[in-house]
Scaffold this active site. Structure first.
Site, short mmCIF file in Angstrom:
data_model
loop_
_atom_site.label_atom_id
_atom_site.label_comp_id
_atom_site.label_asym_id
_atom_site.label_seq_id
_atom_site.Cartn_x
_atom_site.Cartn_y
_atom_site.Cartn_z
N ALA A 192 0.83 -1.21 0.00
CA ALA A 192 0.00 0.00 0.00
C ALA A 192 0.86 1.25 0.00
O ALA A 192 0.56 2.23 -0.70
CB ALA A 192 -0.94 0.00 1.21
N ASP A 193 1.93 1.25 0.79
CA ASP A 193 2.82 2.42 0.84
C ASP A 193 3.43 2.71 -0.52
O ASP A 193 3.52 3.87 -0.94
CB ASP A 193 3.93 2.19 1.86
N SER A 194 3.86 1.66 -1.21
CA SER A 194 4.50 1.86 -2.50
C SER A 194 3.52 2.40 -3.53
O SER A 194 3.84 3.32 -4.29
CB SER A 194 5.11 0.54 -2.99
#
Length: 428
Positions: A192-194
């Site tokens: 999700a962060d990427s």
């Protein structure tokens, strides 16, 4: 010594190029753009790396004592966190204590001199510090403020903290990921962060393009969960139009057959995606079953989905009868979409990835090391050099002298108050 990317020369590790660290006579597309990165951990620094990949100067503000918390994550080698190295190579690190008013004043002054401020604090924190967009834009009307947070700057959940795992569950991703008899599953990396970081970089560049016409900046608001929710396909549309809640289907797509991941006879794995009618027919030819094209169980995708378990068993048995390399060779000859299930060693040893995708990370304690390069290629831009990972505050003195014209005495005073740092011993 150079590699080739899109037919153009790319500098090898350690080879010096232009002052911005990027090669190419035409210059990188974001040359002249300066980014002040206030983000920590993964998502915002991913956006910073995306921008740096295409020529932006990224000045990363870190706590002078502890730095970005990602510096303390594992895995590490020789005291260097691998995740931090991957996302922050080539950036400048400036140590500023944002808990002090003098530190926040420095950031405000820096924001007046840059094109982009990239931040990942909980919504409202910048405003509490007197660094909201209205304040920053008053000094710099062309500023782009890119904000990455768990649930976004608006809505009932705006003040909730959020990390990638929360985004992966709240978005619906984890519920649909896994097998029917397994629990919902999140990935073992910052998925999700990427995705949010890449989206934030896209939003930043989009706003810079708009600024080139209007002269005015804007706020880019990225919630960790929203880009992930977008890539989940038709889950939401499916429910709102049919009332059906999408369930976990393992390695299948739930919409096309045959598709999946299969073990070969040597214990190695490969994937097959016969997701179109023509590819399915070519797979049947490769398997030695051209008659399946006329079999009412397998002749159409609708029929194949109705008999998916039976067809998957046939495909799995065919794959399992021979070593992976032989199966993949047959599939390649019949132009069936397939690939090995690669581990890290497979990726590094693959000539395609070595030529096109993997780049050297030089100038670190990691020794000879490779990382994935930019996520896309431009025909007129050969790509960046990844050389060195900054120490905490390594560029505090030169960056503040250049951007704010601080004198040695002013720097020494701020250093004595521990507003900035660490400073070299020669600063008086």
């Amino acid at each position: 010594m150079t590699d080739k990317v899109n037919g153009r020369a790319r500098p090898a590790a350690g080879e010096r190029t232009s002052a911005d660290g990027c090669a190419g006579a035409d210059g990188p597309p974001l040359a002249g753009v300066t980014v002040l990165e206030l983000g920590t951990m993964y998502a915002a620094p991913t956006a910073g790396r995306m921008l740096r990949d295409f020529g932006a100067r990224v000045v990363k503000v870190e706590d002078p004592a502890t730095g970005d918390y990602a510096r303390h994550w594992t895995p590490q080698h020789e005291g260097l966190a691998l995740g931090f190295a991957r996302l922050n190579a080539g950036k400048e690190s400036v140590g500023i204590d944002l808990r002090q008013p003098a530190g926040r004043d420095l950031v405000r002054r820096l924001a007046a001199r840059v094109d982009v401020v990239l931040e990942s604090f909980r919504p409202g924190r910048l405003e509490e510090w007197g660094l909201g967009y209205d304040v920053l834009a008053a000094d710099n009307p062309g500023l782009v403020l890119t904000r990455v947070s768990g649930f976004g700057q608006t809505g009932p959940y705006r003040e909730r903290p959020g990390f990638g795992t929360v985004a992966e569950t709240a978005s619906g991703y984890a519920f649909t990921n896994g097998w029917p008899d397994s629990p919902p599953t999140s990935p073992p990396f910052g998925f999700a962060d990427s995705i949010a970081g890449i989206s934030a970089a896209y939003g930043t560049v989009t706003t810079l393009l708009a600024r080139s016409r209007t002269g005015l900046g804007d706020v880019v608001d990225v919630a960790l969960y929203e880009p992930l929710m977008f890539i989940l396909g038709d889950m939401i549309l499916r429910y709102t139009s049919t009332g059906e809640v999408q369930q976990r289907v393992g390695n299948g797509s739930g919409s096309a057959s045959p598709r999946g991941i299969y073990p070969a006879g040597d214990g190695r794995w490969l994937s097959i995606a016969a997701s179109s009618q023509r590819i399915a027919l070519r797979l049947f030819e490769a398997m030695g079953h051209p008659e399946f094209a006329d079999d009412p169980r397998f002749a159409t995708n609708t029929a194949r989905m109705e008999h998916n378990d039976e067809l998957q068993g046939i495909v799995a048995a065919w794959v399992a009868a021979r070593p992976r390399a032989e199966v993949l060779a047959d599939l390649d000859r019949h132009e069936v979409v397939a690939a090995p299930v690669n581990d890290a060693r497979d990726v590094v040893e693959d000539p395609h990835f070595r030529e096109r995708t993997l780049v050297d990370l030089a100038g670190t304690v990691l020794g000879p090391a490779l990382v994935p390069g930019p996520i896309l290629h431009l025909g007129g831009y050969p790509g960046p050099v990844y050389d060195g990972v900054p120490e905490i505050g390594e560029h505090t003195e030169p960056a503040l002298r250049e951007l704010l014209a601080l004198s040695p005495a002013e720097l020494a005073g701020l250093g004595a108050e521990r507003v900035v740092g660490p400073l070299r011993a020669g600063v008086r």
